[in-house]
Design a protein around this motif. Structure first.
Motif, mmCIF file in Angstrom:
data_model
loop_
_atom_site.group_PDB
_atom_site.id
_atom_site.type_symbol
_atom_site.label_atom_id
_atom_site.label_comp_id
_atom_site.label_asym_id
_atom_site.label_seq_id
_atom_site.Cartn_x
_atom_site.Cartn_y
_atom_site.Cartn_z
ATOM 1 N N CYS A 5 0.840 -1.191 0.000
ATOM 2 C CA CYS A 5 0.000 0.000 0.000
ATOM 3 C C CYS A 5 0.882 1.251 0.000
ATOM 4 C CB CYS A 5 -0.885 -0.006 1.235
ATOM 5 S SG CYS A 5 -1.818 1.502 1.438
ATOM 6 N N PRO A 6 0.566 2.232 -0.855
ATOM 7 C CA PRO A 6 1.387 3.439 -0.896
ATOM 8 C C PRO A 6 1.170 4.377 0.292
ATOM 9 C CG PRO A 6 -0.403 3.596 -2.475
ATOM 10 C CD PRO A 6 -0.453 2.215 -1.887
ATOM 11 N N ILE A 7 0.088 4.194 1.053
ATOM 12 C CA ILE A 7 -0.156 5.086 2.191
ATOM 13 C C ILE A 7 0.511 4.564 3.454
ATOM 14 C CG2 ILE A 7 -1.925 5.965 3.760
ATOM 15 C CD1 ILE A 7 -3.815 6.195 1.539
ATOM 16 N N THR A 8 0.329 3.289 3.747
ATOM 17 C CA THR A 8 0.824 2.743 5.004
ATOM 18 C C THR A 8 1.059 1.248 4.878
ATOM 19 O OG1 THR A 8 0.375 2.546 7.374
ATOM 20 C CG2 THR A 8 -1.509 2.353 5.923
ATOM 21 N N ASP A 9 1.924 0.744 5.739
ATOM 22 C CA ASP A 9 2.119 -0.700 5.810
ATOM 23 C C ASP A 9 1.379 -1.273 7.022
ATOM 24 O OD1 ASP A 9 3.704 0.378 7.782
ATOM 25 O OD2 ASP A 9 5.515 -0.701 7.223
ATOM 26 N N LYS A 10 0.579 -0.429 7.676
ATOM 27 C CA LYS A 10 -0.212 -0.852 8.832
ATOM 28 C C LYS A 10 -1.276 -1.861 8.423
ATOM 29 C CE LYS A 10 -2.251 1.718 11.939
ATOM 30 N NZ LYS A 10 -2.911 2.856 12.588
ATOM 31 N N ARG A 11 -1.633 -2.689 9.379
ATOM 32 C CA ARG A 11 -2.712 -3.635 9.175
ATOM 33 C C ARG A 11 -3.716 -3.426 10.311
ATOM 34 N NH1 ARG A 11 -1.854 -7.107 5.398
ATOM 35 N NH2 ARG A 11 -2.723 -9.001 6.237
ATOM 36 N N ILE A 12 -4.991 -3.651 9.998
ATOM 37 C CA ILE A 12 -6.047 -3.489 10.989
ATOM 38 C C ILE A 12 -6.937 -4.719 10.977
ATOM 39 C CG2 ILE A 12 -6.052 -0.969 10.888
ATOM 40 C CD1 ILE A 12 -8.621 -1.229 9.157
ATOM 41 N N ASP A 13 -7.723 -4.850 12.026
ATOM 42 C CA ASP A 13 -8.650 -5.963 12.145
ATOM 43 C C ASP A 13 -9.914 -5.663 11.329
ATOM 44 O OD1 ASP A 13 -10.234 -8.095 12.895
ATOM 45 O OD2 ASP A 13 -10.176 -7.656 15.039
ATOM 46 N N GLU A 14 -10.236 -6.544 10.405
ATOM 47 C CA GLU A 14 -11.419 -6.346 9.562
ATOM 48 C C GLU A 14 -12.709 -6.304 10.383
ATOM 49 O OE1 GLU A 14 -13.388 -8.076 5.499
ATOM 50 O OE2 GLU A 14 -12.639 -9.524 6.968
ATOM 51 N N LYS A 15 -12.776 -7.076 11.447
ATOM 52 C CA LYS A 15 -13.990 -7.090 12.285
ATOM 53 C C LYS A 15 -14.228 -5.714 12.903
ATOM 54 C CE LYS A 15 -14.718 -11.609 12.089
ATOM 55 N NZ LYS A 15 -14.860 -12.086 10.774
ATOM 56 N N VAL A 16 -13.164 -5.075 13.359
ATOM 57 C CA VAL A 16 -13.280 -3.729 13.930
ATOM 58 C C VAL A 16 -13.754 -2.755 12.853
ATOM 59 C CG1 VAL A 16 -11.981 -1.801 14.936
ATOM 60 C CG2 VAL A 16 -11.611 -4.126 15.773
ATOM 61 N N SER A 17 -13.199 -2.886 11.673
ATOM 62 C CA SER A 17 -13.597 -2.017 10.569
ATOM 63 C C SER A 17 -15.086 -2.180 10.239
ATOM 64 C CB SER A 17 -12.743 -2.338 9.343
ATOM 65 O OG SER A 17 -13.115 -1.544 8.262
ATOM 66 N N ARG A 18 -15.559 -3.404 10.232
ATOM 67 C CA ARG A 18 -16.974 -3.638 9.929
ATOM 68 C C ARG A 18 -17.879 -3.143 11.064
ATOM 69 N NH1 ARG A 18 -17.657 -9.357 6.905
ATOM 70 N NH2 ARG A 18 -19.793 -8.570 6.770
#
Length: 141
Positions: A5-18
């Protein structure tokens, strides 16, 4: 080869996003049904935090991380870049809706808030992120 990803290499939990999207649907519904514009202001601030600062400071994200732990939801890590972009799109839609509300353009305000609600519902219910689908075309290297 892994896509970077050109913005960030961070990863997040999809469940939290939903879950974040679910709460956005709730706030938009409260606005449309009861004229609760304070909910849109809250969303605007939260989208600003998630889109431009860091989601660890977002009240909605913090609540949903806690809910994920409380209900022992399995983690599924995904790239954070498209979700950051989605928060930025949510911020724009919320600001436009609030400006329309302030100027008495009720129909336009409801249309924009409705778009935010539909996009958030698609993410929450089906994991389909409209802004994330647009992300690769807008954020090209």
């Amino acid at each position: 080869m892994q896509n970077v990803c050109p913005i960030t290499d961070k990863r997040i939990d999809e469940k939290v996003s939903r879950l974040n999207a679910f709460f956005t649907v709730i706030f938009v519904a409260l606005f449309v049904a009861f004229d609760f514009w304070g909910g849109l202001v809250f969303l605007m601030v939260d989208f600003m935090i998630r889109g431009f600062i860091d989601s660890k400071y977002s009240p909605i994200c913090q609540l949903n991380k806690w809910l994920g732990k409380y209900f022992n939801l399995p983690k599924k890590l995904i790239n954070a870049g498209p979700k950051i972009f989605a928060a930025q799109v949510g911020l724009v839609l919320t600001i436009v809706s609030l400006i329309a509300y302030a100027f008495g353009c009720g129909v336009f305000c409801i249309i924009i808030a409705g778009m935010l609600g539909v996009f958030s519902f698609l993410e929450s219910a089906f994991g389909y992120c409209v802004a994330c689908k647009l992300y690769p075309f807008i954020r090209r290297n």
